[in-house]
Write a protein that holds these residues in place. Sequence first.
Motif, PDB file in Angstrom:
ATOM      1  N   THR A 211      11.813 -48.487   3.009  1.00  0.00           N
ATOM      2  CA  THR A 211      11.016 -47.796   1.997  1.00  0.00           C
ATOM      3  C   THR A 211      11.889 -47.357   0.823  1.00  0.00           C
ATOM      4  O   THR A 211      11.449 -47.362  -0.329  1.00  0.00           O
ATOM      5  N   GLY A 212      13.135 -46.982   1.117  1.00  0.00           N
ATOM      6  CA  GLY A 212      14.045 -46.610   0.048  1.00  0.00           C
ATOM      7  C   GLY A 212      14.474 -47.798  -0.786  1.00  0.00           C
ATOM      8  O   GLY A 212      14.638 -47.690  -2.007  1.00  0.00           O
ATOM      9  N   VAL A 216      11.588 -48.001  -3.441  1.00  0.00           N
ATOM     10  CA  VAL A 216      12.154 -47.216  -4.541  1.00  0.00           C
ATOM     11  C   VAL A 216      13.117 -48.042  -5.385  1.00  0.00           C
ATOM     12  O   VAL A 216      12.899 -48.226  -6.587  1.00  0.00           O
ATOM     13  N   TRP A 220      12.601 -49.529  -9.058  1.00  0.00           N
ATOM     14  CA  TRP A 220      13.420 -48.982 -10.148  1.00  0.00           C
ATOM     15  C   TRP A 220      13.994 -50.100 -11.006  1.00  0.00           C
ATOM     16  O   TRP A 220      13.956 -50.052 -12.232  1.00  0.00           O
ATOM     17  N   PRO A 301      18.664 -44.905  -8.437  1.00  0.00           N
ATOM     18  CA  PRO A 301      17.363 -44.431  -8.899  1.00  0.00           C
ATOM     19  C   PRO A 301      17.234 -42.917  -8.722  1.00  0.00           C
ATOM     20  O   PRO A 301      17.701 -42.356  -7.724  1.00  0.00           O
ATOM     21  N   ASN A 303      14.586 -39.273  -9.699  1.00  0.00           N
ATOM     22  CA  ASN A 303      13.285 -38.778 -10.142  1.00  0.00           C
ATOM     23  C   ASN A 303      13.461 -37.992 -11.441  1.00  0.00           C
ATOM     24  O   ASN A 303      14.564 -37.948 -12.010  1.00  0.00           O
ATOM     25  N   LEU A 309      17.412 -40.877  -5.354  1.00  0.00           N
ATOM     26  CA  LEU A 309      16.369 -41.265  -4.407  1.00  0.00           C
ATOM     27  C   LEU A 309      16.818 -42.347  -3.431  1.00  0.00           C
ATOM     28  O   LEU A 309      16.150 -42.586  -2.422  1.00  0.00           O
ATOM     29  N   TYR A 310      17.930 -42.986  -3.734  1.00  0.00           N
ATOM     30  CA  TYR A 310      18.467 -44.053  -2.880  1.00  0.00           C
ATOM     31  C   TYR A 310      19.937 -44.196  -3.217  1.00  0.00           C
ATOM     32  O   TYR A 310      20.319 -44.090  -4.388  1.00  0.00           O
ATOM     33  N   PHE A 363       4.789 -48.107  -9.463  1.00  0.00           N
ATOM     34  CA  PHE A 363       5.380 -47.160  -8.516  1.00  0.00           C
ATOM     35  C   PHE A 363       5.710 -45.847  -9.219  1.00  0.00           C
ATOM     36  O   PHE A 363       6.333 -45.822 -10.291  1.00  0.00           O
ATOM     37  N   PHE A 365       7.754 -42.499  -9.033  1.00  0.00           N
ATOM     38  CA  PHE A 365       8.929 -41.943  -8.366  1.00  0.00           C
ATOM     39  C   PHE A 365       8.770 -40.463  -8.024  1.00  0.00           C
ATOM     40  O   PHE A 365       9.606 -39.905  -7.314  1.00  0.00           O
ATOM     41  N   ILE A 369       6.776 -41.668  -2.966  1.00  0.00           N
ATOM     42  CA  ILE A 369       7.690 -41.631  -1.819  1.00  0.00           C
ATOM     43  C   ILE A 369       7.029 -40.954  -0.625  1.00  0.00           C
ATOM     44  O   ILE A 369       7.118 -41.434   0.513  1.00  0.00           O
TER      45      ILE A 369
END
Length: 481
Positions: A211-212, A216, A220, A301, A303, A309-310, A363, A365, A369
């Motif tokens: 998922t990351g 994400v 990104w 990436p 927010n 986020l990753y 998506f 951010f 998530i």
Amino acid sequence: MKLWTPTAVVFLVTVLLGAPVAAQEDPAARCEAFSNFGMDAAYVTSTKIVEAAETLPAYCEIRATALPAISIEARLPLEDWNGKFYQAGCGGWCGILGRGDDSGRWVNAMKEGLERGYATATSDSGHHGLSVVDGAWAEENTHAERDWGWRSIGETYRVAQILIEEFYGNAHEKAVFQGCSTGGRMAHMASLRYPDHFQGIISGAPAMNETGLAGVALAWMAKANTGPDGQPILGPGKDGLIGDEVMRQCDGLDGTEDGLISDPRQCVPDVSTLLCQDGQDSAQCLSEAEIGVVTKWYQAPVNAAGEELYPGGVPAGSEPFWWLWLTGNTEGAVPLNPLFAQSFGAYLAFEQDPGEDWKATDFDFESDISRMTKAAAMFNAHSPDISEFRAAGGKMIVWHGWADAIVTPGQTVDWHKKAQQEAGGADALAENVRLFMIPGMDHCGLLPGPDGVAMESIDPLTALERWMDDGITPETIIRAN
């Protein structure tokens, strides 16, 4: 009253039910007998003898289905079985049985195990796909998502063990799992959900935080390179220009100018040096918008609050491979990262699938998530707590190219650091896990990098066997000349 002798009883059972497969001496006959072999929640769909060719021995190919829809292929050597089992993962969204072996290379393939006398098996992970970027199979299909996420690993192992014991008359002594990319995620999942199944695990470029990554990081990248008109900002043809400048800035940071960026964490490229000047040929420079794209790619990436986020961004030194993953090329190749981002969000990320009209640029951010909680529980395998696998005595080799532009290496390094902390220190983890980061290597070593470094440059199976069988801790996985 006449008494039945044991011999007569065996004769009667053989006549009525057929001889057990392992009781038949002729390997070809044993293989053919599987055509009528039944298993709990699984069944054989085909069998055939494949004659020895090149480096592979003759083997019995058995295809089976584990309910509801996991297609499995086992390859059992007709002679000189080494008493061990080798299971291979699959790449992307999988869905194509035996794709790794069709490539002729060793990643996500049974080939290397079969060459060494292992009984081998792999699967399509539980669905049929038109390609490894086709995610439509997952639309409103939780069962298929579960099988892709984790269940196909255990079911392939279970069915293979039944076939092995029936074919050879006894179970395997040791088992190895090997996979890269999604196969690497499956390798980590095996250590978490099936900690006592595999005594050895080889995990390459593991997409362990799905998922990351797909949810994400790939979104990104796609969003960074999409202009207001919906078209890519940075197109094909400038990867060489960018790569040369990055190498100029960063090659010597490790103390040696050798055409390799040994650790991209030391390199923060500044591509503003390539800004187009008045009258300059636009093919030899970057616009402000293109510089913005590349700068975002190199960053992790975040927010709106600036929270990461990753772990990490696209690594410096990966530019020679951008045509495959990020930009496409002038011959018409379409980049794969945006396709994976789109299909994940459309069909796998959320409880309610938005479907084919969803785009990676959709998506959010800030809010999306938290909507991937169910997917994370099924797909993610980046927990650093592998204590059960370690307690069972398992050995794991993890390898990753520093120039991987799709499954970027930051997550693997982050996992290893946290796994060390979880285990009580680097020395404690090293008893069971070794990490090898390879400068200049593309994702899974698919494309040749500097000096030809590719998947054929490494030999993790020999290192793992020596570790498992002889207690020799691996210091390298580079293939001996």
